[in-house]
Design a protein around this motif. Structure first.
Motif, PDB file in Angstrom:
ATOM      1  N   ALA A  40       0.860  -1.193   0.000  1.00 16.59           N
ATOM      2  CA  ALA A  40       0.000   0.000   0.000  1.00 16.59           C
ATOM      3  C   ALA A  40       0.891   1.237   0.000  1.00 16.59           C
ATOM      4  CB  ALA A  40      -0.905  -0.022   1.234  1.00 16.59           C
ATOM      5  N   LYS A  88      -0.431   4.285  -0.695  1.00 12.01           N
ATOM      6  CA  LYS A  88      -1.328   5.454  -0.602  1.00 12.01           C
ATOM      7  C   LYS A  88      -0.772   6.485   0.376  1.00 12.01           C
ATOM      8  CE  LYS A  88      -3.996   3.043   2.895  1.00 12.01           C
ATOM      9  NZ  LYS A  88      -5.079   2.097   3.140  1.00 12.01           N
ATOM     10  N   TYR A 132       2.536   6.312   3.085  1.00  9.68           N
ATOM     11  CA  TYR A 132       2.466   6.573   4.537  1.00  9.68           C
ATOM     12  C   TYR A 132       3.546   7.583   4.940  1.00  9.68           C
ATOM     13  CZ  TYR A 132      -0.521   2.307   4.986  1.00  9.68           C
ATOM     14  OH  TYR A 132      -1.503   1.354   4.868  1.00  9.68           O
ATOM     15  N   MET A 167      -0.536  -0.764  -4.441  1.00  6.49           N
ATOM     16  CA  MET A 167      -1.910  -0.347  -4.200  1.00  6.49           C
ATOM     17  C   MET A 167      -1.945   1.126  -3.798  1.00  6.49           C
ATOM     18  SD  MET A 167      -4.417  -1.605  -1.224  1.00  6.49           S
ATOM     19  CE  MET A 167      -4.179  -0.028  -0.440  1.00  6.49           C
ATOM     20  N   ILE A 178      -7.816   1.804  -4.999  1.00  7.46           N
ATOM     21  CA  ILE A 178      -8.933   1.279  -4.205  1.00  7.46           C
ATOM     22  C   ILE A 178     -10.174   2.169  -4.204  1.00  7.46           C
ATOM     23  CG2 ILE A 178      -7.735  -0.359  -2.731  1.00  7.46           C
ATOM     24  CD1 ILE A 178      -7.323   1.756  -0.704  1.00  7.46           C
ATOM     25  N   MET A 211     -12.139  -8.630  -4.008  1.00  5.08           N
ATOM     26  CA  MET A 211     -11.462  -8.219  -2.775  1.00  5.08           C
ATOM     27  C   MET A 211     -12.451  -7.867  -1.684  1.00  5.08           C
ATOM     28  SD  MET A 211     -10.145  -4.247  -3.258  1.00  5.08           S
ATOM     29  CE  MET A 211      -9.693  -4.029  -1.527  1.00  5.08           C
ATOM     30  N   HIS A 244     -12.117  -5.972   2.658  1.00  3.62           N
ATOM     31  CA  HIS A 244     -11.204  -5.346   3.618  1.00  3.62           C
ATOM     32  C   HIS A 244     -11.722  -5.603   5.026  1.00  3.62           C
ATOM     33  CE1 HIS A 244      -7.979  -2.734   4.784  1.00  3.62           C
ATOM     34  NE2 HIS A 244      -8.755  -1.783   5.254  1.00  3.62           N
ATOM     35  N   ASN A 304      -4.784  -7.129   4.832  1.00  4.37           N
ATOM     36  CA  ASN A 304      -3.899  -6.003   5.154  1.00  4.37           C
ATOM     37  C   ASN A 304      -2.777  -6.554   6.041  1.00  4.37           C
ATOM     38  OD1 ASN A 304      -5.337  -6.585   7.432  1.00  4.37           O
ATOM     39  ND2 ASN A 304      -6.159  -4.528   7.744  1.00  4.37           N
ATOM     40  N   SER A 305      -1.985  -5.689   6.655  1.00  8.38           N
ATOM     41  CA  SER A 305      -0.858  -6.176   7.479  1.00  8.38           C
ATOM     42  C   SER A 305      -1.336  -7.094   8.594  1.00  8.38           C
ATOM     43  CB  SER A 305      -0.114  -4.994   8.104  1.00  8.38           C
ATOM     44  OG  SER A 305       0.432  -4.172   7.116  1.00  8.38           O
ATOM     45  N   ARG A 308      -2.003  -7.215   0.795  1.00 11.12           N
ATOM     46  CA  ARG A 308      -1.895  -5.762   0.652  1.00 11.12           C
ATOM     47  C   ARG A 308      -1.276  -5.146   1.907  1.00 11.12           C
ATOM     48  NH1 ARG A 308      -7.548  -6.701  -0.239  1.00 11.12           N
ATOM     49  NH2 ARG A 308      -7.947  -5.321   1.535  1.00 11.12           N
ATOM     50  N   PRO A 309       0.023  -5.352   2.115  1.00 10.75           N
ATOM     51  CA  PRO A 309       0.646  -4.840   3.337  1.00 10.75           C
ATOM     52  C   PRO A 309       0.801  -3.324   3.310  1.00 10.75           C
ATOM     53  CG  PRO A 309       2.321  -5.704   1.871  1.00 10.75           C
ATOM     54  CD  PRO A 309       1.006  -6.014   1.228  1.00 10.75           C
ATOM     55  N   GLY A 310       0.489  -2.701   4.420  1.00  7.01           N
ATOM     56  CA  GLY A 310       0.740  -1.267   4.587  1.00  7.01           C
ATOM     57  C   GLY A 310       1.640  -1.063   5.782  1.00  7.01           C
ATOM     58  N   ILE A 311       1.033  -0.911   6.939  1.00  8.89           N
ATOM     59  CA  ILE A 311       1.765  -0.425   8.113  1.00  8.89           C
ATOM     60  C   ILE A 311       2.957  -1.292   8.502  1.00  8.89           C
ATOM     61  CG2 ILE A 311       0.352  -1.559   9.910  1.00  8.89           C
ATOM     62  CD1 ILE A 311       1.595   2.110   9.896  1.00  8.89           C
ATOM     63  N   TYR A 328       0.021   5.196  11.856  1.00 10.46           N
ATOM     64  CA  TYR A 328      -0.304   5.638  10.492  1.00 10.46           C
ATOM     65  C   TYR A 328      -0.389   7.171  10.415  1.00 10.46           C
ATOM     66  CZ  TYR A 328      -2.494   0.889  10.129  1.00 10.46           C
ATOM     67  OH  TYR A 328      -2.774  -0.455  10.152  1.00 10.46           O
TER      68      TYR A 328
HETATM   69  C1  LIG Z   1      -4.600   0.908   3.644  1.00  5.59           C
HETATM   70  C2  LIG Z   1      -5.141  -0.368   3.159  1.00  5.59           C
HETATM   71  C3  LIG Z   1      -4.405  -1.548   3.299  1.00  5.59           C
HETATM   72  C4  LIG Z   1      -3.146  -1.633   4.120  1.00  5.59           C
HETATM   73  O1  LIG Z   1      -3.516  -1.600   5.482  1.00  5.59           O
HETATM   74  P1  LIG Z   1      -2.448  -1.735   6.666  1.00  5.59           P
HETATM   75  O2  LIG Z   1      -3.280  -1.836   7.891  1.00  5.59           O
HETATM   76  O3  LIG Z   1      -1.647  -0.482   6.648  1.00  5.59           O
HETATM   77  O4  LIG Z   1      -1.636  -2.929   6.375  1.00  5.59           O
HETATM   78  C5  LIG Z   1      -4.918  -2.686   2.695  1.00  5.59           C
HETATM   79  N1  LIG Z   1      -6.075  -2.665   2.017  1.00  5.59           N
HETATM   80  C6  LIG Z   1      -6.822  -1.548   1.889  1.00  5.59           C
HETATM   81  C7  LIG Z   1      -8.095  -1.594   1.141  1.00  5.59           C
HETATM   82  C8  LIG Z   1      -6.380  -0.368   2.471  1.00  5.59           C
HETATM   83  O5  LIG Z   1      -7.123   0.729   2.365  1.00  5.59           O
END
Ligand SMILES: *Cc1c(COP(=O)(O)O)cnc(C)c1O
Length: 371
Positions: free
Chosen positions: A35, A37, A41, A60, A82, A171, A173, A207-208, A223-226, A355
């Motif tokens: 991610a 976006k 971060y 993403m 997204i 998908m 979430h 997600n993470s 979809r890893p973010g944090i 975040y």
């Molecule tokens: C931001 C986001 C993620 C990543 O989330 P984290 O908690 O940061 O890993 C994954 N999927 C979607 C749809 C998101 O909006």
């Protein structure tokens, strides 16, 4: 370099790569779609994409503008947006730039059904693909997503659409994946499976927190973010347990040092009174740089190999710290967060989440990218 505010962030590229490798370890069967976006971060959109390009399978983004910026910087990976398209022009742009759009509500479906691509310019040989889309199911978060019971028929219809690529993804979430004991994640997964089991499409849920705590959610793409950005996605588990490294350090110099007398007050509201004669240092960083004003008293910073406590309120441009008997000189850099003062520690002290701090500092400060 033009003059800028003294506070700055340092981005640790090797740590970003290390953290993505932890994602791959945790979800070895899945492809990864980091991610990026919100300016990755706060870490820098293009720089982070370049840092991860050879080990990520795609990226993403929240909105089309972010994806277009990556295409403009010659990032060739699959990109998924997204929030999807907000207009017909967005659909056309996504098609031309080969950007996958998430479809998350009925208005977007209608727009898609009516979509007629402009005819292919003869000069552009790449311009002949169809639009890539991902259908988002609302499995219980009730923010974005289509009604799951409609997915089968929507999917079948769009498969027939001449302007849409037949490789349609599915998908959803999670709302509560960061709470390992919360049964809602199970319910969301079951819900998703119930309505999509019959569809032979690539799927993405995690997600993470899903990656680290819910193995059954891994599916085709994660979809890893944090966790990429060095913060634990699970409140109750320290990031070291997941072997995540610091990716952003917020630094600012000391710009004044003085010794105050017992009884002297410090800062706005005079909220801190010296209990005895006290050496304090003034650090050139404040809430304008993304440092949270909402921290609890006695929050730590790191200087000269030890922790020091902030005294008094955080101002717009400065913070005052208790130097005690530490040798310190004007110009020395103070770590507001980073390796020692972790983002998880600080976000807890500020009643927020990591975040928010990362995004804010990234938007407020100049950054230096380290190898
Ligand atoms: C931001 C986001 C993620 C990543 O989330 P984290 O908690 O940061 O890993 C994954 N999927 C979607 C749809 C998101 O909006």
């Amino acid at each position: 370099m033009p003059l800028s505010r003294p506070a700055h962030i340092r981005i640790h590229s090797q740590a970003l790569r290390h953290n993505l490798l932890q994602v791959k370890k945790a979800a070895p069967q899945a492809k990864t779609m980091p991610a990026l976006k919100a300016n990755a971060y706060g870490h820098g959109l293009v720089a982070t994409a370049e840092t991860l390009a050879d080990i990520a399978d795609g990226f993403m983004l929240a909105c089309l503008a972010e994806a277009l910026e990556l295409r403009g910087a010659h990032i060739a990976q699959p990109l998924m947006v997204i929030q999807g398209a907000q207009s017909d022009a967005d659909l056309q742009l996504a098609l031309e730039k080969n950007i996958r759009l998430v479809i998350h509500d009925e208005t977007q479906l209608k727009r898609l059904a009516d979509f007629k691509p402009k005819s292919k310019p003869r000069s552009n040989s790449k311009y002949n693909q169809r639009l890539a889309i991902t259908l988002k199911l609302d499995t219980g978060m009730h923010r974005l997503g289509l009604a799951p019971e409609k997915i089968q028929s929507i999917y079948q219809q769009l498969k027939q659409h001449p302007a849409i690529h037949p490789d349609i993804w599915l998908m959803s979430h999670f709302a509560c994946a960061d709470e390992p004991d919360n049964t809602m994640t199970h319910e969301q997964i079951n819900n998703f499976d119930h309505y999509t089991a019959a569809l032979d499409a690539p799927k993405t849920l995690a997600n993470s927190a899903g990656i680290l705590a819910w193995a059954e959610s891994h599916r085709d793409w994660v979809r890893p973010g944090i966790m990429l950005y060095g913060s634990s996605p699970i409140n109750t588990i320290d990031r070291q347990e997941f072997d995540l490294k610091t990716t952003m350090t917020l630094l600012a110099p000391l710009i004044a040092i003085h010794t105050l007398k017992k009884g002297d007050a410090v800062g706005y509201g005079a909220t801190w009174i010296c209990p005895e004669d006290t050496r304090v240092g003034v650090v050139a960083c404040g809430y304008a740089d993304g440092y949270p004003r909402s921290i609890s008293p006695m929050t730590s910073v790191w200087l000269n190999n030890r922790f020091h406590q902030i005294v008094g309120r955080v101002s717009m441009d400065v913070i005052v710290i208790n130097l005690e008997d530490t040798m310190a000189t004007i110009g020395e850099q103070v770590e507001l967060w980073g390796q020692h003062v972790t983002i998880d520690y600080l976000s807890a002290r500020a009643q927020t989440i990591s975040y928010e701090l990362l995004c804010r500092a990234g938007n407020s400060c100049r950054s230096v990218i380290e190898p």
